[in-house]
Design a protein around this motif. Sequence first.
Motif, PDB file in Angstrom:
ATOM      1  N   UNK A 171       0.853  -1.183   0.000  1.00 33.15           N
ATOM      2  CA  UNK A 171       0.000   0.000   0.000  1.00 33.15           C
ATOM      3  C   UNK A 171       0.892   1.237   0.000  1.00 33.15           C
ATOM      4  N   UNK A 172       0.599   2.146  -0.932  1.00 31.16           N
ATOM      5  CA  UNK A 172       1.328   3.408  -0.992  1.00 31.16           C
ATOM      6  C   UNK A 172       0.630   4.436  -0.108  1.00 31.16           C
ATOM      7  N   UNK A 173       1.384   5.079   0.758  1.00 29.28           N
ATOM      8  CA  UNK A 173       0.797   6.112   1.617  1.00 29.28           C
ATOM      9  C   UNK A 173       0.189   7.198   0.738  1.00 29.28           C
ATOM     10  N   UNK A 174      -1.020   7.710   1.086  1.00 27.48           N
ATOM     11  CA  UNK A 174      -1.740   8.603   0.177  1.00 27.48           C
ATOM     12  C   UNK A 174      -1.356  10.072   0.257  1.00 27.48           C
ATOM     13  N   UNK A 175      -0.197  10.407   0.780  1.00 25.27           N
ATOM     14  CA  UNK A 175       0.173  11.818   0.904  1.00 25.27           C
ATOM     15  C   UNK A 175       0.091  12.544  -0.432  1.00 25.27           C
ATOM     16  N   UNK A 176       0.342  11.869  -1.534  1.00 24.47           N
ATOM     17  CA  UNK A 176       0.331  12.532  -2.827  1.00 24.47           C
ATOM     18  C   UNK A 176      -1.007  12.525  -3.537  1.00 24.47           C
ATOM     19  N   UNK A 177      -2.025  11.907  -2.963  1.00 22.02           N
ATOM     20  CA  UNK A 177      -3.321  11.840  -3.643  1.00 22.02           C
ATOM     21  C   UNK A 177      -4.076  13.163  -3.501  1.00 22.02           C
ATOM     22  N   UNK A 188      -1.410   4.788   9.981  1.00 24.59           N
ATOM     23  CA  UNK A 188      -1.612   4.192   8.656  1.00 24.59           C
ATOM     24  C   UNK A 188      -0.801   2.907   8.516  1.00 24.59           C
ATOM     25  N   UNK A 189       0.465   2.946   8.910  1.00 23.43           N
ATOM     26  CA  UNK A 189       1.326   1.761   8.792  1.00 23.43           C
ATOM     27  C   UNK A 189       0.841   0.623   9.691  1.00 23.43           C
ATOM     28  N   UNK A 190       0.420   0.946  10.913  1.00 27.71           N
ATOM     29  CA  UNK A 190      -0.106  -0.095  11.810  1.00 27.71           C
ATOM     30  C   UNK A 190      -1.369  -0.718  11.231  1.00 27.71           C
ATOM     31  N   UNK A 191      -2.252   0.118  10.676  1.00 29.57           N
ATOM     32  CA  UNK A 191      -3.481  -0.403  10.089  1.00 29.57           C
ATOM     33  C   UNK A 191      -3.183  -1.292   8.885  1.00 29.57           C
ATOM     34  N   UNK A 192      -2.185  -0.910   8.087  1.00 29.76           N
ATOM     35  CA  UNK A 192      -1.794  -1.738   6.940  1.00 29.76           C
ATOM     36  C   UNK A 192      -1.260  -3.083   7.400  1.00 29.76           C
ATOM     37  N   UNK A 193      -0.436  -3.076   8.432  1.00 26.46           N
ATOM     38  CA  UNK A 193       0.110  -4.319   8.959  1.00 26.46           C
ATOM     39  C   UNK A 193      -1.001  -5.209   9.499  1.00 26.46           C
ATOM     40  N   UNK A 194      -1.927  -4.626  10.247  1.00 32.01           N
ATOM     41  CA  UNK A 194      -3.026  -5.401  10.822  1.00 32.01           C
ATOM     42  C   UNK A 194      -3.954  -5.960   9.743  1.00 32.01           C
ATOM     43  N   UNK A 195      -4.077  -5.235   8.613  1.00 29.51           N
ATOM     44  CA  UNK A 195      -4.958  -5.683   7.533  1.00 29.51           C
ATOM     45  C   UNK A 195      -4.333  -6.781   6.685  1.00 29.51           C
ATOM     46  N   UNK A 196      -3.045  -7.029   6.872  1.00 31.09           N
ATOM     47  CA  UNK A 196      -2.391  -8.090   6.126  1.00 31.09           C
ATOM     48  C   UNK A 196      -1.551  -7.630   4.954  1.00 31.09           C
ATOM     49  N   UNK A 213      -9.584  11.418   4.731  1.00 33.41           N
ATOM     50  CA  UNK A 213      -9.429  11.436   6.188  1.00 33.41           C
ATOM     51  C   UNK A 213      -8.585  10.242   6.594  1.00 33.41           C
ATOM     52  N   UNK A 214      -8.003  10.322   7.774  1.00 31.74           N
ATOM     53  CA  UNK A 214      -7.245   9.185   8.286  1.00 31.74           C
ATOM     54  C   UNK A 214      -8.164   7.990   8.488  1.00 31.74           C
ATOM     55  N   UNK A 215      -9.379   8.235   8.966  1.00 29.08           N
ATOM     56  CA  UNK A 215     -10.327   7.146   9.182  1.00 29.08           C
ATOM     57  C   UNK A 215     -10.701   6.472   7.870  1.00 29.08           C
ATOM     58  N   UNK A 216     -10.928   7.269   6.807  1.00 27.26           N
ATOM     59  CA  UNK A 216     -11.272   6.686   5.510  1.00 27.26           C
ATOM     60  C   UNK A 216     -10.142   5.810   4.994  1.00 27.26           C
ATOM     61  N   UNK A 217      -8.903   6.270   5.185  1.00 26.13           N
ATOM     62  CA  UNK A 217      -7.753   5.494   4.710  1.00 26.13           C
ATOM     63  C   UNK A 217      -7.607   4.186   5.478  1.00 26.13           C
ATOM     64  N   UNK A 218      -7.683   4.245   6.799  1.00 28.18           N
ATOM     65  CA  UNK A 218      -7.498   3.027   7.599  1.00 28.18           C
ATOM     66  C   UNK A 218      -8.675   2.070   7.443  1.00 28.18           C
ATOM     67  N   UNK A 219      -9.893   2.608   7.288  1.00 30.31           N
ATOM     68  CA  UNK A 219     -11.050   1.744   7.026  1.00 30.31           C
ATOM     69  C   UNK A 219     -10.884   1.019   5.691  1.00 30.31           C
ATOM     70  N   UNK A 220     -10.354   1.723   4.694  1.00 29.61           N
ATOM     71  CA  UNK A 220     -10.125   1.101   3.387  1.00 29.61           C
ATOM     72  C   UNK A 220      -9.104  -0.019   3.488  1.00 29.61           C
ATOM     73  N   UNK A 221      -8.071   0.180   4.299  1.00 27.96           N
ATOM     74  CA  UNK A 221      -7.071  -0.869   4.500  1.00 27.96           C
ATOM     75  C   UNK A 221      -7.702  -2.116   5.108  1.00 27.96           C
TER      76      UNK A 221
END
Length: 316
Positions: free
Chosen positions: A5-11, A27-35, A286-294
């Motif tokens: 997953x690419x961090x969305x700073x540039x989106x 964001x990184x913790x959520x990505x790790x937890x999501x697999x 939002x941070x929540x939208x990004x982590x929910x998507x992960x």
Amino acid sequence: MRFTVEHPVGRPGCVPALYSPAGPAAFARAAEEAGFDAVAFTEHPAPSAKWYRAGGHATLDPLAALAFCAAATERIRLLTYLLVLPYYNPLALAKTVATVDLLSAGRLVLGAGGGYLRSEFTAVGAGFAERGELFDEALGVLRSVWATEEFSFAGRGFTAHGQVSTPAPVQRPCPPVWIGGNGRVARRRVARAGQGWAPLLIGEELAATTRTTPLETVAELAAAIRELAGLAEAQGRDPAGIDVQVQSAQSDLSEQGAPAAGHDGHLAELAVAGVTWFVVRTPATSLEAATDALARYGADVISRHRTDPPTEGRKR
């Protein structure tokens, strides 16, 4: 298939919460937890205002951001996507690379590219016309500097007379290098010295902007992967040891965090073509939208498509 997953700073519309102190760690913790298997940051240290206004994007320093993420995670790989090697003095870069790899217990993957923004080369004092030679030189230094007690080399713009670079990275002789670029030159570099190839599935317009070769269909990509396998075998290497990571139009999740229609079929088609990693990009509203998507992507897609479970400190 494994997943980056690419961090969305540039989106477009990325909110400050995603790059404030708590954002990248969450964001990184959520990505790790999501697999997810890797988290990535791209780079543009000094792009022109013209490029930025024409659709360019913001960035963080990728190695600094990945070091920050390393402190917040335990398993996930840390990918520069892509680091422009010609921008750097190779010995100064070697120190930063070794530091991040050490502090992450061997989780760094060095995604590397030759760069394409002429004005950015001028701004950082690098020779645009020499970018291919500078790339190869930097890659050679990174693969050699930790293999000797005293490193000596006469390079373009620097000379090493018995320098040392210690402590060395965990991953020896160098963290894995995944080389970006769609063309045959990139594939030849991978066959000689890379552990991965990172092409983009893009058409002629974007390919012209980024100074690379169009790769518009999975069939074209499959043919390029077959060519890479032949080039690797000619170098006496096993193609199975080379990863292929792809970003495509299917990489971008919707604002609700859902993949596009036909996503499962697209991943299956890529896997048949020889792709081993797929890049995902989340919403940035939002941070929540990004982590929910992960979390949603992990539950709905990764759980069904991964063929190789994540490992700690995987080394090639």
